[in-house]
Design an enzyme around this catalytic site. Structure first.
Site: not given
Ligand code: VAH
Length: 320
Positions: A8, A142, A53, A10-12, A146, A34
């Protein structure tokens, strides 16, 4: 040998973690990967790069063997808002990708960093502050990935002795690369709009309080955790880390101290508002402070000043 792998890239986070790792270990020691190919001037493309990938376990294992990887920073993931729109894809990327990384790392004996998030908490978690060890019943896909990821990482640490460590990142603010598909993205967009348009329409309500952190603090925390003495870690996946908490109204007011004409409007996105309201307001990061010496350096004021300075310079450079 290229002992460090970043997925990842290329991400933030990857856009700043790769250069930080390369300045610490040497450009040729860090392989950026990436799913995408990225623009030629991307900060992560100034050294070894491969498209990868992470849901392809065979390809991933091949990269680890070819480059004799000894440490993996696994950033590839689909963030909160996009995960709600595409939950099946998010599960595959966030969980199958993680499983492939942990399994390959176990086989080659690599150390692993896996970011968790404040999204690992849910509506029934104490919000103010959210403790290190507490109930974790997120109601977003998400967040589910996590929590499952934290449990899978701790299982690999206890069952196989894998040196895997993680941080629960707050909402991260940065100017190097735009975030994508997150709920805290407002805290990045607002700076671009303040400088380019002089106004911003925020998708969260003005009083939505969330823990935020400037990216330089998050990158330093990541490197410090991975360097920490494992004998002192009572936790592994994952540590709460905090810098400050803010609402969109407070962030806007801080920006207006530098740009008095900046105007903010609100058009609440119910999906991202509901996600944000399920997350912590403030975090108890005493475990990180006690076990590996975590200390933030940027507060809301310091971040705002630096963001406006650095982003203005980038915009001027682009327009030149
Ligand atoms: C999001 N920036 O907004 C991410 C992060 C705490 C939030 O995991 O999904």
């Amino acid at each position: 040998m290229t002992p460090v792998l970043v997925t990842g890239a290329l991400g933030q986070v990857g856009s700043e973690l790769v250069p930080a790792l390369r300045s610490r270990y040497g450009v040729d020691q860090v392989l950026a990967t990436d799913l995408l190919s990225g623009a030629p001037d991307h900060p992560s493309l100034g050294g070894p790069f491969e498209q990868l990938d992470c849901t392809d376990g065979v390809a991933l294992r091949g990269v680890l063997e070819r480059y004799r990887i000894k440490a993996i920073y696994h950033l590839a993931a689909i963030l909160s808002a996009r995960a709600e729109a595409e939950p099946q894809l998010a599960w595959r990327v966030n969980m199958e990708g993680l499983y492939n990384v942990l399994e390959a790392a176990r086989q080659v004996g690599a150390q692993v960093f896996v970011p968790s998030s404040i999204a690992a908490f849910g509506p029934s978690t104490p919000h103010d502050p959210t403790p290190q060890d507490t109930i974790q019943r997120p109601n977003t896909l998400y967040g589910v990935t996590k929590v499952a990821g934290e449990l899978l990482c701790d299982y690999y640490a206890q069952r196989f002795g894998l040196d895997v460590r993680g941080l629960r990142y707050p909402g991260l603010v940065s100017y190097t690369a735009p975030p994508g598909g997150g709920t805290t993205d407002y805290a990045v967009e607002i700076f671009h709009h303040a400088l380019i348009k002089g106004q911003y329409t925020c998708f969260l309500g003005p009083d939505t309080r969330l823990p935020l952190m400037y990216m330089p603090d998050a990158i330093r925390a990541t490197l410090e955790l991975m360097q920490a003495d494992p004998a002192k870690l009572r936790h592994r996946n994952a540590f709460n880390i905090a810098a400050f908490s803010s609402t969109p109204a407070e962030l806007a007011a801080e920006i207006q101290k530098h740009r008095p004409d900046f105007k903010v409007f609100y058009a609440v996105d119910p999906v991202r508002q509901a996600i944000a309201e399920s997350w912590p307001h403030t975090l108890d990061d005493s475990a990180a402070r006690e076990e590996w010496g975590w200390r933030p350096q940027f507060d809301l004021r310091g971040m705002t000043q630096d963001m406006l300075e650095k982003l203005s310079a980038r915009i001027l450079q682009r327009e030149a």
